[in-house]
Design a protein around this motif. Sequence first.
Motif, PDB file in Angstrom:
ATOM      1  N   ILE A  48     -29.625  38.033 -16.290  1.00  0.00           N
ATOM      2  CA  ILE A  48     -28.864  37.298 -17.480  1.00  0.00           C
ATOM      3  C   ILE A  48     -29.607  35.801 -17.532  1.00  0.00           C
ATOM      4  CG2 ILE A  48     -26.991  38.719 -17.597  1.00  0.00           C
ATOM      5  CD1 ILE A  48     -25.337  36.428 -16.680  1.00  0.00           C
ATOM      6  N   VAL A  49     -30.370  35.512 -16.587  1.00  0.00           N
ATOM      7  CA  VAL A  49     -30.742  33.869 -16.833  1.00  0.00           C
ATOM      8  C   VAL A  49     -31.850  33.831 -17.680  1.00  0.00           C
ATOM      9  CG1 VAL A  49     -31.053  31.831 -15.700  1.00  0.00           C
ATOM     10  CG2 VAL A  49     -29.385  33.614 -14.816  1.00  0.00           C
ATOM     11  N   ASN A  50     -32.017  32.983 -18.650  1.00  0.00           N
ATOM     12  CA  ASN A  50     -32.981  32.804 -19.406  1.00  0.00           C
ATOM     13  C   ASN A  50     -34.461  32.540 -18.572  1.00  0.00           C
ATOM     14  OD1 ASN A  50     -31.490  33.146 -21.811  1.00  0.00           O
ATOM     15  ND2 ASN A  50     -31.927  31.063 -22.538  1.00  0.00           N
ATOM     16  N   GLY A  51     -35.598  32.971 -19.072  1.00  0.00           N
ATOM     17  CA  GLY A  51     -36.787  32.447 -18.698  1.00  0.00           C
ATOM     18  C   GLY A  51     -37.603  31.724 -19.664  1.00  0.00           C
ATOM     19  N   SER A  52     -38.980  31.656 -19.254  1.00  0.00           N
ATOM     20  CA  SER A  52     -39.753  30.853 -20.200  1.00  0.00           C
ATOM     21  C   SER A  52     -39.782  31.191 -21.619  1.00  0.00           C
ATOM     22  CB  SER A  52     -41.152  30.454 -19.531  1.00  0.00           C
ATOM     23  OG  SER A  52     -41.664  31.791 -19.658  1.00  0.00           O
ATOM     24  N   PHE A  53     -39.725  32.690 -21.862  1.00  0.00           N
ATOM     25  CA  PHE A  53     -39.679  33.145 -23.228  1.00  0.00           C
ATOM     26  C   PHE A  53     -38.438  32.700 -23.863  1.00  0.00           C
ATOM     27  CE2 PHE A  53     -38.578  36.419 -26.059  1.00  0.00           C
ATOM     28  CZ  PHE A  53     -39.609  36.329 -27.064  1.00  0.00           C
ATOM     29  N   GLU A  54     -37.399  33.104 -23.315  1.00  0.00           N
ATOM     30  CA  GLU A  54     -35.993  32.805 -23.959  1.00  0.00           C
ATOM     31  C   GLU A  54     -35.647  31.287 -24.132  1.00  0.00           C
ATOM     32  OE1 GLU A  54     -36.425  36.583 -21.944  1.00  0.00           O
ATOM     33  OE2 GLU A  54     -36.212  34.651 -21.042  1.00  0.00           O
ATOM     34  N   ASN A  55     -36.078  30.420 -23.312  1.00  0.00           N
ATOM     35  CA  ASN A  55     -35.975  29.258 -23.521  1.00  0.00           C
ATOM     36  C   ASN A  55     -37.014  28.571 -24.642  1.00  0.00           C
ATOM     37  OD1 ASN A  55     -33.647  28.945 -21.969  1.00  0.00           O
ATOM     38  ND2 ASN A  55     -34.684  28.590 -20.340  1.00  0.00           N
ATOM     39  N   GLY A  56     -37.654  29.235 -24.862  1.00  0.00           N
ATOM     40  CA  GLY A  56     -39.027  28.755 -25.972  1.00  0.00           C
ATOM     41  C   GLY A  56     -38.539  29.193 -27.168  1.00  0.00           C
ATOM     42  N   ILE A  57     -37.449  29.886 -27.469  1.00  0.00           N
ATOM     43  CA  ILE A  57     -37.135  30.278 -28.788  1.00  0.00           C
ATOM     44  C   ILE A  57     -36.262  29.199 -29.385  1.00  0.00           C
ATOM     45  CG2 ILE A  57     -35.761  32.000 -30.127  1.00  0.00           C
ATOM     46  CD1 ILE A  57     -38.197  33.000 -29.095  1.00  0.00           C
ATOM     47  N   THR A  58     -36.416  28.812 -30.504  1.00  0.00           N
ATOM     48  CA  THR A  58     -35.746  27.698 -31.345  1.00  0.00           C
ATOM     49  C   THR A  58     -34.240  28.237 -31.624  1.00  0.00           C
ATOM     50  OG1 THR A  58     -37.674  26.771 -32.339  1.00  0.00           O
ATOM     51  CG2 THR A  58     -35.366  26.037 -33.282  1.00  0.00           C
ATOM     52  N   PRO A  59     -33.270  27.757 -31.196  1.00  0.00           N
ATOM     53  CA  PRO A  59     -31.825  28.119 -31.468  1.00  0.00           C
ATOM     54  C   PRO A  59     -31.507  28.034 -33.092  1.00  0.00           C
ATOM     55  CG  PRO A  59     -31.752  26.050 -30.160  1.00  0.00           C
ATOM     56  CD  PRO A  59     -33.209  26.539 -30.300  1.00  0.00           C
ATOM     57  N   PHE A  60     -30.378  28.798 -33.399  1.00  0.00           N
ATOM     58  CA  PHE A  60     -29.984  28.739 -34.700  1.00  0.00           C
ATOM     59  C   PHE A  60     -28.508  27.805 -34.593  1.00  0.00           C
ATOM     60  CE2 PHE A  60     -27.242  30.358 -38.194  1.00  0.00           C
ATOM     61  CZ  PHE A  60     -28.163  30.183 -39.084  1.00  0.00           C
ATOM     62  N   ALA A  61     -28.592  26.851 -35.538  1.00  0.00           N
ATOM     63  CA  ALA A  61     -27.293  26.424 -35.906  1.00  0.00           C
ATOM     64  C   ALA A  61     -26.156  27.052 -36.291  1.00  0.00           C
ATOM     65  CB  ALA A  61     -27.237  24.898 -36.317  1.00  0.00           C
ATOM     66  N   ALA A  62     -25.363  27.685 -35.598  1.00  0.00           N
ATOM     67  CA  ALA A  62     -24.366  28.825 -36.068  1.00  0.00           C
ATOM     68  C   ALA A  62     -23.014  28.049 -36.653  1.00  0.00           C
ATOM     69  CB  ALA A  62     -23.966  29.765 -35.015  1.00  0.00           C
ATOM     70  N   ASN A  63     -23.030  26.678 -36.505  1.00  0.00           N
ATOM     71  CA  ASN A  63     -21.968  25.889 -36.814  1.00  0.00           C
ATOM     72  C   ASN A  63     -22.609  24.828 -37.651  1.00  0.00           C
ATOM     73  OD1 ASN A  63     -19.730  24.099 -37.206  1.00  0.00           O
ATOM     74  ND2 ASN A  63     -19.057  24.033 -35.290  1.00  0.00           N
ATOM     75  N   PRO A  64     -22.314  24.869 -38.891  1.00  0.00           N
ATOM     76  CA  PRO A  64     -21.286  25.506 -39.705  1.00  0.00           C
ATOM     77  C   PRO A  64     -21.786  26.837 -40.456  1.00  0.00           C
ATOM     78  CG  PRO A  64     -22.193  23.946 -41.115  1.00  0.00           C
ATOM     79  CD  PRO A  64     -22.910  23.586 -39.789  1.00  0.00           C
ATOM     80  N   ALA A  65     -22.985  27.057 -40.398  1.00  0.00           N
ATOM     81  CA  ALA A  65     -23.573  28.047 -41.120  1.00  0.00           C
ATOM     82  C   ALA A  65     -22.952  29.473 -40.979  1.00  0.00           C
ATOM     83  CB  ALA A  65     -25.059  28.548 -40.550  1.00  0.00           C
ATOM     84  N   ARG A  66     -22.401  29.850 -39.712  1.00  0.00           N
ATOM     85  CA  ARG A  66     -21.525  31.040 -39.579  1.00  0.00           C
ATOM     86  C   ARG A  66     -20.079  30.784 -39.412  1.00  0.00           C
ATOM     87  NH1 ARG A  66     -26.030  32.725 -40.773  1.00  0.00           N
ATOM     88  NH2 ARG A  66     -27.058  34.258 -39.767  1.00  0.00           N
ATOM     89  N   SER A  67     -19.845  29.935 -38.364  1.00  0.00           N
ATOM     90  CA  SER A  67     -18.313  29.716 -38.048  1.00  0.00           C
ATOM     91  C   SER A  67     -18.262  28.046 -37.540  1.00  0.00           C
ATOM     92  CB  SER A  67     -17.825  30.577 -37.495  1.00  0.00           C
ATOM     93  OG  SER A  67     -16.366  30.189 -36.827  1.00  0.00           O
TER      94      SER A  67
END
Length: 519
Positions: free
Chosen positions: A455-474
């Motif tokens: 379940i631990v991120n590697g280079s691919f996952e850590n290269g994805i730009t995260p989405f700002a879910a607050n306040p966009a979602r909750s």
Amino acid sequence: MKNIQRTLVLGASMIALAGCGADEIVSPGTSGDIIINNPAPTPTPTPTPTPTQALVTPAAGCPTIASTGGLADVGTISGPTGTYRVCQLPTTFNADDNLPFINGLLYQVSGRTNVGTDQGFASTGTDVTVSIEPGVILFAQAESFFIVNRGNTISANGTATNPIIWTSRDNVLGLSSDSSDAQWGGVVLLGRAPVSDCSDGTFNTTANPNANPTCQQQLEGTTVATPFGGTNSADSSGSFTFNQIRYSGFELQQANELQSLTTGGIGSGTVINNLQSFNSSDDGVEFFGGSVNISNLAVIGASDDSLDVDTGAQANVETVVVVQRANTGDSIIELDSPGGEQATPGNAIPQTVFQVNNATFVQRSSASSQAVRARGGAALSLTNVVIDIDSADDNCIRIDEQITLDAIIGFDSVVCDGGTRPVRGSGVTDAAVQAVVDAGTNNNVLATLTLSNGIVNGSFENGITPFAANPARSTFFTNLAFIGAVQTAIADDFGGWTCNSSILDFGSAAGACTSLPVS
């Protein structure tokens, strides 16, 4: 020269050993002796004793509580970690009580154990509160389960290094394995927040929102009518933090099982954080209606759906780890609005809303064909989610019916290692589902994942730009600098209060799920 006497054969010649001080080997053709000095042998060291865990010894007796009947001292129980005093809980807590942690003591849930009695649809305030201290272990067997009835509360708050454990009798006896499940019922929290599946068959809709002003639902599987629901979306059923629930899901009635944690109509005033479900025979957790907010949730080895949300629940979960067993388990998310058991129409309100932020889902069950499934007009949001499916033929996301596709809130920063059919539509086309995925940002359902330790991120996952879910979602969500549940180390969020197994090793100091921790 390992023996005291050595024989050297040179052709047909024999050279005798002379024992005069040092060993002497007389070689032919020389004018003297070759002297080899052997040091005195090193004494064999005395082995260092291997430290062993001291076995638990039973507490002297049971503490005193205020509820009628008190705690019953039913003797002792022994297992691999020692012998424990067993204090059986009363059938009903009818006064505010505290269950203290005492070395060598376990609390037994026998049959249906109630916190208070149902206070009714329109009730206010709290009747009974039961508190449970960090480190307490409670066990049960067969159909026994623990329920906080509507209008009452629980305060079960462990710590990051001293969780509260709910488990089975077989686990105490050392008989449970990483493939065991269905050894007792589970934990149920009920409240007075709105639900959509009205038990009397009259439903509220957008067109007629007051068709049933007292809409309430009945808990499935119980022999005694157990209602939940109300009008207070901010209702509180207490706090439930740093808890493990192991080996739950015993079938109460045919096709009706409880989960590790079942919630029914709980309100947003209820605090649930740092919860592990391990090998639940039915769903890992199921939310029936109400308003549910959970952070740091681990569902390991559920034999049906891992996260089941329906009947009008308004649910937000973040920092979520789900890992299935190889031979059992259905969808990781099963989302419905409504649940369907009451023939509830798809336009019943409240509409189910499920929002997930920062999660890692590992689908491993050969019995499952999709990781995420939404249907019945439920509204789904996935942000910063990593989905690792079992095979190229499985679906990352499945959407049933146009009403559900229309209700999608959005998918953003979602990656999945899909193959031949990464998304699937039922009642809608695959292309229509893919169009919704493509409308989001930073999504990739044909990704090559680089996860480590499951379940631990590697280079691919850590290269994805995260989405700002607050306040966009909750506003409940936290904006993290990565996608998935674990950026670099499992221990950061899950290391001290979870239990380890062959399904997923958290590296937790709390030890194996098959054993009890010993203080």
